[in-house]
Design a protein around this motif. Structure first.
Motif, mmCIF file in Angstrom:
data_model
loop_
_atom_site.group_PDB
_atom_site.id
_atom_site.type_symbol
_atom_site.label_atom_id
_atom_site.label_comp_id
_atom_site.label_asym_id
_atom_site.label_seq_id
_atom_site.Cartn_x
_atom_site.Cartn_y
_atom_site.Cartn_z
ATOM 1 N N ASP A 166 -8.282 21.116 8.994
ATOM 2 C CA ASP A 166 -8.402 20.413 7.675
ATOM 3 C C ASP A 166 -7.618 20.468 6.432
ATOM 4 O OD1 ASP A 166 -10.766 19.763 9.231
ATOM 5 O OD2 ASP A 166 -12.082 21.357 8.239
ATOM 6 N N SER A 167 -6.719 21.376 6.748
ATOM 7 C CA SER A 167 -5.815 21.561 5.520
ATOM 8 C C SER A 167 -4.473 22.340 5.931
ATOM 9 C CB SER A 167 -6.421 22.165 4.251
ATOM 10 O OG SER A 167 -6.929 23.537 4.840
ATOM 11 N N GLY A 220 -5.187 18.049 8.266
ATOM 12 C CA GLY A 220 -4.009 18.567 8.636
ATOM 13 C C GLY A 220 -3.601 18.737 9.919
ATOM 14 N N ARG A 230 -7.991 12.505 3.216
ATOM 15 C CA ARG A 230 -8.348 13.989 2.429
ATOM 16 C C ARG A 230 -8.963 14.706 3.313
ATOM 17 N NH1 ARG A 230 -8.116 10.432 -1.883
ATOM 18 N NH2 ARG A 230 -10.175 9.501 -1.760
ATOM 19 N N HIS A 257 -2.677 15.454 3.919
ATOM 20 C CA HIS A 257 -3.298 14.467 2.670
ATOM 21 C C HIS A 257 -2.542 14.587 1.561
ATOM 22 C CE1 HIS A 257 -6.070 18.443 2.915
ATOM 23 N NE2 HIS A 257 -4.703 18.598 2.252
ATOM 24 N N GLY A 306 -0.614 20.374 5.654
ATOM 25 C CA GLY A 306 -1.877 19.373 5.464
ATOM 26 C C GLY A 306 -1.229 18.075 5.506
#
Length: 449
Positions: A133-134, A286, A283, A276, A274
């Motif tokens: 997610d990141s 990742g 957003r 985004h 990431g």
């Protein structure tokens, strides 16, 4: 929920062979790129073939950016370009219409497709790429799951972000490993490969197990010579037994989407990023890359879903699970975002990674050369693109970073300040900016004298 999972893994998949086919796990193969399911709701990638930019103006037109402002802080969080935005909206509509069935019918094909797009962009094997997610989630998975032994050493730097520092600390606390943080340079604007390599080499000891660095420092904008560091570590490893091998991990987020990355040529064992930011991906997305011969060094810390869930059910042999299967965190994510990530990779591939790298260097060199000529501006970032990417940290005489950012905002220029113990103002042009906008930024800086 239990009935849903039972239906998903048993009734919908019907048998073990069906499960293997839909997850892309053929005997002796990794993740493939399966066809879409009969539930034809996911937007085929071909629908966006007309969204190939023919020039930088066309690329700029794909973004719904507020007019009348110069956006010089998209390195924090990207605006979604049209292909990504359209894909997100289509997924969102389908989830809102029939969430359970849409997820059931598309989960097994959507994530392998995204992983395949990421692998193509990196020049990696899909089994080497996990979805996160990141950047922070990727670093957390990597450093808390790394197989350190008590007394082994982690060589890292004082230039890294909070997320790297804390993830390494968490891993060290669990294992008893020791952390050695060093400065790689004294004056960021004058950094050199020799200085960086000499300091790393000097601090490697027989107990060093992991070297962990950040490719582009988001505080000063310094870009490390990652390929040369990889070569140094390879040289050190040549005199070591395999069980004493040093692994090399990189936070690559501020080069990912800018540099013409070929992970094979780069030479690191791990890379977290990431998608985004500079890649303009959705957003909350990742990737985490791990070279095949380093997979066994990471113990999963978050249970994965398919196909690891299938192994738990006894439908998939454990030895068919790879790094990607085991380290893409499970759970219900914002799937409309995650499943649209391949459109960002496609947009970059269609634009050309080399074209993006060249354009970015042109805009940022223009900005840095102009700033370096101003007596009231102290540019922290090296002017040469060998040691910088697209983050330009600076100080204005008599003005703190937050005050400088505020003054630039008043001039309709969206700047940012670095969230470190020592903070600097930053201007970060991306490929959707123009030469005219760079010149307006330089004019504004002159007026702050």
């Amino acid at each position: 929920m239990t009935k849903l999972y039972a239906h998903f893994f048993k009734s919908s998949l019907m048998d073990r062979r069906s499960f293997l086919n839909r997850t892309g796990i053929a005997m002796g193969a990794g993740i493939g790129l399966p066809a879409l399911s009969a539930f034809e709701s996911i937007t085929p990638r071909e629908i966006f073939d007309n969204d190939i930019p023919e020039g930088w103006g066309d690329l700029r037109e794909m973004f719904q950016l507020e007019p009348g402002r110069i956006h010089m802080a998209l390195m924090l969080l990207a605006s979604h370009p049209r292909p990504v935005k359209n894909a997100i909206e289509r997924h969102r509509q389908n989830f809102n219409n029939n969430p359970a069935e849409y997820w059931e019918n598309n989960f097994m094909t959507a994530e392998p497709r995204v992983i395949a797009a990421a692998a193509e962009y990196l020049n990696a094997d899909p089994s080497e790429v996990a979805l996160t997610d990141s950047t922070i989630q990727g670093l957390g998975i990597l450093y808390t799951g790394f197989k350190f032994k008590e007394g082994e050493e982690i060589l890292t730097t004082i230039h890294d972000h909070y997320s790297t520092e804390k993830s390494l600390e968490f891993g060290a606390q669990r294992s008893g490993a020791k952390i050695n943080r060093i400065a790689l340079y004294d004056e960021p604007s004058q950094v050199s490969a020799d200085e960086v390599l000499n300091r790393i080499k000097k601090n490697i000891t027989p107990k060093t197990r992991l070297v962990a660095v950040t490719w582009v420092h988001s505080c000063t904008g310094v870009k490390l010579p990652i390929k040369k560091i990889s070569g140094l570590i390879k040289e050190v490893n040549s005199a070591r037994a395999e069980e004493d091998r040093i692994y090399f991990a990189v936070d690559g987020v501020h080069a990912f989407g800018l540099d013409n990355i070929d992970i094979q040529d780069l030479g690191c064992d791990f890379l977290a990023a990431g998608t985004h930011k500079w890649l303009f991906g959705p957003r909350g997305t990742g990737i985490l890359f791990a070279k095949k011969d380093a997979h066994d060094m990471v113990v999963p810390v978050i249970p994965a879903f398919s196909p690891a869930y299938g192994a738990w059910l006894g439908l998939v042999p454990e030895d068919h699970l790879n790094f990607s299967h085991l380290n893409s965190p499970g759970g219900f994510h914002a799937f409309e975002h995650r499943w649209s990530l391949d459109e960002a990779f496609k947009l970059h591939m269609n634009t050309g990674k080399e074209n993006i790298a060249t354009r970015s260097k042109k805009l940022n060199t223009m900005l840095k050369e102009g700033m370096s000529e101003m007596a009231h501006v102290r540019l922290l970032t090296p002017v040469t693109d060998e040691y910088s990417e697209a983050i330009n940290g600076f100080e204005i005489e008599g003005s703190g970073p937050d005050e400088t950012v505020k003054k630039l905002h008043e001039k309709k220029i969206i700047a940012s300040s670095s969230p470190y113990r020592k903070s600097y103002a930053r201007l970060t042009p991306s490929v959707i900016n123009t030469e005219e906008e760079v010149m307006q930024c330089l004019k504004a800086l002159e007026e702050l004298a």
